[in-house]
Design a protein around this motif. Structure first.
Motif, mmCIF file in Angstrom:
data_model
loop_
_atom_site.group_PDB
_atom_site.id
_atom_site.type_symbol
_atom_site.label_atom_id
_atom_site.label_comp_id
_atom_site.label_asym_id
_atom_site.label_seq_id
_atom_site.Cartn_x
_atom_site.Cartn_y
_atom_site.Cartn_z
ATOM 1 N N ILE A 3 55.878 16.799 -18.071
ATOM 2 C CA ILE A 3 54.510 16.842 -18.589
ATOM 3 C C ILE A 3 54.265 15.660 -19.529
ATOM 4 O O ILE A 3 53.200 15.042 -19.512
ATOM 5 N N ASP A 4 55.270 15.333 -20.340
ATOM 6 C CA ASP A 4 55.120 14.191 -21.248
ATOM 7 C C ASP A 4 54.866 12.913 -20.460
ATOM 8 O O ASP A 4 53.926 12.164 -20.747
ATOM 9 N N ALA A 5 55.701 12.659 -19.457
ATOM 10 C CA ALA A 5 55.606 11.405 -18.706
ATOM 11 C C ALA A 5 54.302 11.303 -17.922
ATOM 12 O O ALA A 5 53.682 10.226 -17.865
ATOM 13 N N GLU A 6 53.860 12.413 -17.330
ATOM 14 C CA GLU A 6 52.750 12.348 -16.381
ATOM 15 C C GLU A 6 51.410 12.817 -16.945
ATOM 16 O O GLU A 6 50.368 12.556 -16.331
ATOM 17 N N ILE A 7 51.421 13.493 -18.102
ATOM 18 C CA ILE A 7 50.156 13.959 -18.676
ATOM 19 C C ILE A 7 49.960 13.439 -20.093
ATOM 20 O O ILE A 7 48.929 12.835 -20.399
ATOM 21 N N VAL A 8 50.955 13.650 -20.968
ATOM 22 C CA VAL A 8 50.771 13.238 -22.363
ATOM 23 C C VAL A 8 50.559 11.736 -22.470
ATOM 24 O O VAL A 8 49.569 11.266 -23.053
ATOM 25 N N GLN A 9 51.481 10.952 -21.898
ATOM 26 C CA GLN A 9 51.420 9.508 -22.080
ATOM 27 C C GLN A 9 50.256 8.867 -21.324
ATOM 28 O O GLN A 9 49.729 7.835 -21.768
ATOM 29 N N THR A 10 49.846 9.448 -20.222
ATOM 30 C CA THR A 10 48.796 8.829 -19.404
ATOM 31 C C THR A 10 47.396 9.340 -19.714
ATOM 32 O O THR A 10 46.423 8.596 -19.594
ATOM 33 N N LYS A 11 47.283 10.626 -20.128
ATOM 34 C CA LYS A 11 45.959 11.221 -20.324
ATOM 35 C C LYS A 11 45.650 11.563 -21.784
ATOM 36 O O LYS A 11 44.515 11.362 -22.241
ATOM 37 N N LEU A 12 46.634 12.079 -22.509
ATOM 38 C CA LEU A 12 46.365 12.541 -23.868
ATOM 39 C C LEU A 12 46.533 11.441 -24.919
ATOM 40 O O LEU A 12 45.741 11.346 -25.852
ATOM 41 N N ALA A 13 47.564 10.626 -24.776
ATOM 42 C CA ALA A 13 47.803 9.570 -25.759
ATOM 43 C C ALA A 13 46.608 8.633 -25.909
ATOM 44 O O ALA A 13 46.261 8.258 -27.045
ATOM 45 N N PRO A 14 45.928 8.218 -24.833
ATOM 46 C CA PRO A 14 44.754 7.365 -25.012
ATOM 47 C C PRO A 14 43.632 8.043 -25.813
ATOM 48 O O PRO A 14 42.890 7.364 -26.531
ATOM 49 N N LEU A 15 43.527 9.353 -25.714
ATOM 50 C CA LEU A 15 42.518 10.069 -26.494
ATOM 51 C C LEU A 15 42.847 10.015 -27.979
ATOM 52 O O LEU A 15 41.958 9.864 -28.815
ATOM 53 N N ALA A 16 44.132 10.138 -28.302
ATOM 54 C CA ALA A 16 44.556 10.027 -29.694
ATOM 55 C C ALA A 16 44.344 8.613 -30.209
ATOM 56 O O ALA A 16 43.921 8.408 -31.352
ATOM 57 N N ALA A 17 44.623 7.614 -29.359
ATOM 58 C CA ALA A 17 44.442 6.218 -29.771
ATOM 59 C C ALA A 17 42.987 5.925 -30.116
ATOM 60 O O ALA A 17 42.704 5.167 -31.056
ATOM 61 N N ALA A 18 42.082 6.540 -29.395
ATOM 62 C CA ALA A 18 40.660 6.357 -29.692
ATOM 63 C C ALA A 18 40.286 6.918 -31.054
ATOM 64 O O ALA A 18 39.259 6.532 -31.635
ATOM 65 N N GLU A 19 41.134 7.806 -31.595
ATOM 66 C CA GLU A 19 40.916 8.394 -32.916
ATOM 67 C C GLU A 19 41.849 7.782 -33.961
ATOM 68 O O GLU A 19 42.024 8.337 -35.047
ATOM 69 N N GLY A 20 42.445 6.645 -33.634
ATOM 70 C CA GLY A 20 43.250 5.920 -34.608
ATOM 71 C C GLY A 20 44.702 6.319 -34.698
ATOM 72 O O GLY A 20 45.394 5.919 -35.641
ATOM 73 N N LEU A 21 45.206 7.075 -33.708
ATOM 74 C CA LEU A 21 46.584 7.553 -33.748
ATOM 75 C C LEU A 21 47.337 7.130 -32.495
ATOM 76 O O LEU A 21 46.874 7.379 -31.375
ATOM 77 N N GLN A 22 48.488 6.513 -32.696
ATOM 78 C CA GLN A 22 49.307 6.011 -31.594
ATOM 79 C C GLN A 22 50.451 6.978 -31.333
ATOM 80 O O GLN A 22 51.377 7.092 -32.145
ATOM 81 N N VAL A 23 50.414 7.691 -30.224
ATOM 82 C CA VAL A 23 51.501 8.599 -29.857
ATOM 83 C C VAL A 23 52.611 7.779 -29.214
ATOM 84 O O VAL A 23 52.430 7.188 -28.151
ATOM 85 N N ILE A 24 53.762 7.735 -29.882
ATOM 86 C CA ILE A 24 54.881 6.921 -29.411
ATOM 87 C C ILE A 24 55.754 7.699 -28.425
ATOM 88 O O ILE A 24 56.197 7.172 -27.408
ATOM 89 N N SER A 25 56.015 8.972 -28.734
ATOM 90 C CA SER A 25 56.893 9.784 -27.890
ATOM 91 C C SER A 25 56.627 11.254 -28.178
ATOM 92 O O SER A 25 56.048 11.598 -29.218
ATOM 93 N N THR A 26 57.034 12.107 -27.250
ATOM 94 C CA THR A 26 56.883 13.548 -27.421
ATOM 95 C C THR A 26 58.259 14.168 -27.586
ATOM 96 O O THR A 26 59.115 14.050 -26.707
ATOM 97 N N TRP A 27 58.459 14.845 -28.723
ATOM 98 C CA TRP A 27 59.713 15.510 -29.021
ATOM 99 C C TRP A 27 59.470 17.016 -29.038
ATOM 100 O O TRP A 27 58.564 17.500 -28.389
#
Length: 328
Positions: free
Chosen positions: A118-142
């Motif tokens: 889920i991290d590789a195929e959903i978090v990094q591709t779909k959710l992380a860009p949404l966070a970046a638009a709000e000023g937050l860079q998601v580096i990895s999911t632990w």
């Protein structure tokens, strides 16, 4: 040899509280609101230690835990200001983008291998860009972990047993809605306030992964642990977009590499620690029961309906996550 400097609260209380400008790139601040001996605290410290080793004496990495520099909400703001470089954010990410509430859906994540996909195929591709638009860079999911329910009143076997209980939740409207659907009386509260709230009876109970329960000694002020595993909570290694982009290339490259290594370590630690932590809770005299998960799954239908209705593309996100489970 280089070693991370773990800053003690007594000696450095308020160190960054008055900082008005971002810290220099020579000093890298890693801070978490979680207890240092929780999995989140251990993972963040491992990240800081390994990052220091890779960077050598060109940079100094400082690590703060136990909410020394603030809780998740405060640390999120410090990421945006640039006064903290890295932190771990969990359930609070639903306040950044509704799509992160995918991980507030009960019984969605089957196991840690499923979460990695889920991290590789959903978090990094779909959710992380949404966070970046709000000023937050998601580096990895632990990992934060599979969440269980504790309380001081009675065992929780079915949602009906939660009726009227005052249950603390994280700052997530979705988690509040879930426990309302289960019949509880939920209240969002900072984790740093939780022990006292349970000790004084302000709250009857709470829900957290075992690592957080034991890490913060919550089992010392609770009589019952009910193994529901109702939600798997990821923990996101996050930076501020501006400060991340302003870091030297060597720091960003090293942080990305170390973050990937820590992900595997955190998943492995979470898996191996579950039984050990459960044994500690039992040894402390807490009554433990296996909840009726089928009853909880049935009671969770309104949360899935709410997600599909309120989150654009929500139904598609759920379907994508469930399809990744099928590839086991």
């Amino acid at each position: 040899m280089f070693s991370i400097r773990t800053i003690k609260a007594a000696a450095f209380a308020g160190l960054l509280a008055s900082v008005a400008a971002p810290v220099s790139a020579e000093t890298i601040i890693v801070a978490v609101g979680a207890a240092q001996n929780s999995l989140q605290g251990q993972s963040a410290q491992r990240f800081a230690t390994e990052l220091q080793a890779k960077l050598g004496d060109a940079h100094t990495v400082e690590f703060y835990a136990d909410g020394q520099l603030g809780d998740e909400r405060e640390l999120m703001q410090k990421l945006r200001l640039g006064t903290v470089h890295f932190t771990l954010l969990s359930s609070i990410m639903t306040n950044v983008a509704d799509e992160f509430a995918l991980f507030d859906l009960p019984f969605l994540v089957q196991d840690r291998a499923h979460m990695a996909r889920i991290d590789a195929e959903i978090v990094q591709t779909k959710l992380a860009p949404l966070a970046a638009a709000e000023g937050l860079q998601v580096i990895s999911t632990w990992e934060n972990g599979f969440r269980q329910i504790t309380n001081s009143v009675r065992p929780i076997n079915t949602p009906a047993d939660l009726a009227g209980l005052k249950i603390r939740t994280p700052s997530s409207e979705w988690r509040v809605a879930m426990f309302q659907a289960y019949g509880a009386n939920p209240t969002a509260m900072a984790f740093s306030e939780l022990f006292v709230a349970l000790q004084t009876g302000t709250m009857d109970g709470q829900e957290n992964p075992l690592t957080n329960i034991v890490g913060a000694n919550l089992h010392e002020v609770q009589g019952y642990l009910s193994l529901t595993g109702h939600v798997y909570s990821p923990s996101y290694l996050t930076a501020g977009v501006t400060s991340w982009n302003g870091l030297p290339d060597d720091v960003r490259a090293a942080a990305t590499e170390v973050a990937s290594e820590v992900q595997g370590w955190a998943f492995g630690q979470g898996d191996s620690a579950d039984q050990t932590l459960l044994d500690r809770v039992i040894a402390a005299g807490v009554a433990v029961n296996e909840a009726d998960k089928a009853a909880f799954v049935e009671a969770s239908a309104p949360i899935y309906a709410m997600f599909a209705e309120r989150v654009e593309g929500g139904a598609e996100l759920v379907a994508a996550a469930q399809a990744l489970a099928a590839s086991n």
